[in-house]
Design a protein around this motif. Structure first.
Motif, short mmCIF file in Angstrom:
data_model
loop_
_atom_site.label_atom_id
_atom_site.label_comp_id
_atom_site.label_asym_id
_atom_site.label_seq_id
_atom_site.Cartn_x
_atom_site.Cartn_y
_atom_site.Cartn_z
N HIS A 1 -20.27 -73.87 -56.80
CA HIS A 1 -21.50 -73.53 -56.06
C HIS A 1 -22.66 -74.41 -56.52
O HIS A 1 -23.50 -74.80 -55.71
N GLU A 2 -22.69 -74.71 -57.80
CA GLU A 2 -23.78 -75.50 -58.37
C GLU A 2 -23.65 -76.99 -58.06
O GLU A 2 -24.62 -77.65 -57.72
N LYS A 3 -22.42 -77.52 -58.19
CA LYS A 3 -22.22 -78.97 -58.12
C LYS A 3 -21.37 -79.44 -56.95
O LYS A 3 -21.27 -80.65 -56.71
N GLU B 1 -16.04 -68.54 -63.35
CA GLU B 1 -16.55 -69.76 -63.97
C GLU B 1 -16.40 -70.96 -63.03
O GLU B 1 -17.33 -71.75 -62.86
N ASN C 1 -15.99 -70.86 -59.77
CA ASN C 1 -16.85 -70.60 -58.62
C ASN C 1 -18.29 -71.02 -58.89
O ASN C 1 -18.93 -71.65 -58.04
N ASN C 2 -18.81 -70.67 -60.07
CA ASN C 2 -20.18 -71.03 -60.42
C ASN C 2 -20.38 -72.54 -60.43
O ASN C 2 -21.37 -73.05 -59.91
N VAL C 3 -19.43 -73.27 -61.02
CA VAL C 3 -19.54 -74.74 -61.07
C VAL C 3 -19.48 -75.31 -59.66
O VAL C 3 -20.29 -76.19 -59.30
N ALA D 1 -17.33 -81.87 -58.47
CA ALA D 1 -17.25 -81.43 -59.87
C ALA D 1 -15.79 -81.35 -60.35
O ALA D 1 -15.55 -81.27 -61.55
#
Length: 121
Positions: free
Chosen positions: A66-68, A60, A62-64, A72
């Motif tokens: 990579h996205e932001k 979770e 990691n996803n944030v 973030a």
């Protein structure tokens, strides 16, 4: 019981409450976490500088990231779900998650200093 994990940005120390100018928000969060830990609640705090493995292994987070990107941070998880990105929870949110009153989250850590006067001679 809820499990809360706080993924902090890189800071100078484990709480960020150090240095010549202390951020009052970091001080408030450190006090809330201290109070919750003392009561035995499941709350963990990870810092990018000290715990990079925790960031890498959490899908979770990691996803944030990579996205932001690192702006973030902080990222807050409750029961492994992202509930907040880019800011810390209020004391009211902490209180709701752990079923306590906000007043219970303002205890400051007490540091005991002991000085051996004989060693000063």
């Amino acid at each position: 019981m809820k499990k809360v994990e706080i993924f902090d940005p890189a800071m100078c120390c484990s709480t960020g409450v150090c240095g010549p100018s202390v951020d009052p928000e970091l001080s408030r969060v450190a006090s809330a976490i201290y109070s919750l830990e003392k009561k035995g609640f499941d709350i963990k705090r990870y810092q990018l500088t000290n715990d990079p493995g925790k960031f890498a292994e959490n899908i979770e987070v990691n996803n944030v990231l990579h996205e932001k990107g690192p702006d973030a941070l902080p990222i807050i998880l409750v029961d492994n779900q992202v509930v907040r990105v880019g800011s810390y929870p209020s004391n009211e949110e902490f209180a709701e998650w752990f079923n306590v009153t906000p007043d219970e989250l303002t205890e400051k850590p007490k540091v005991r200093v002991s000085i051996d006067i004989n060693s000063l001679k």
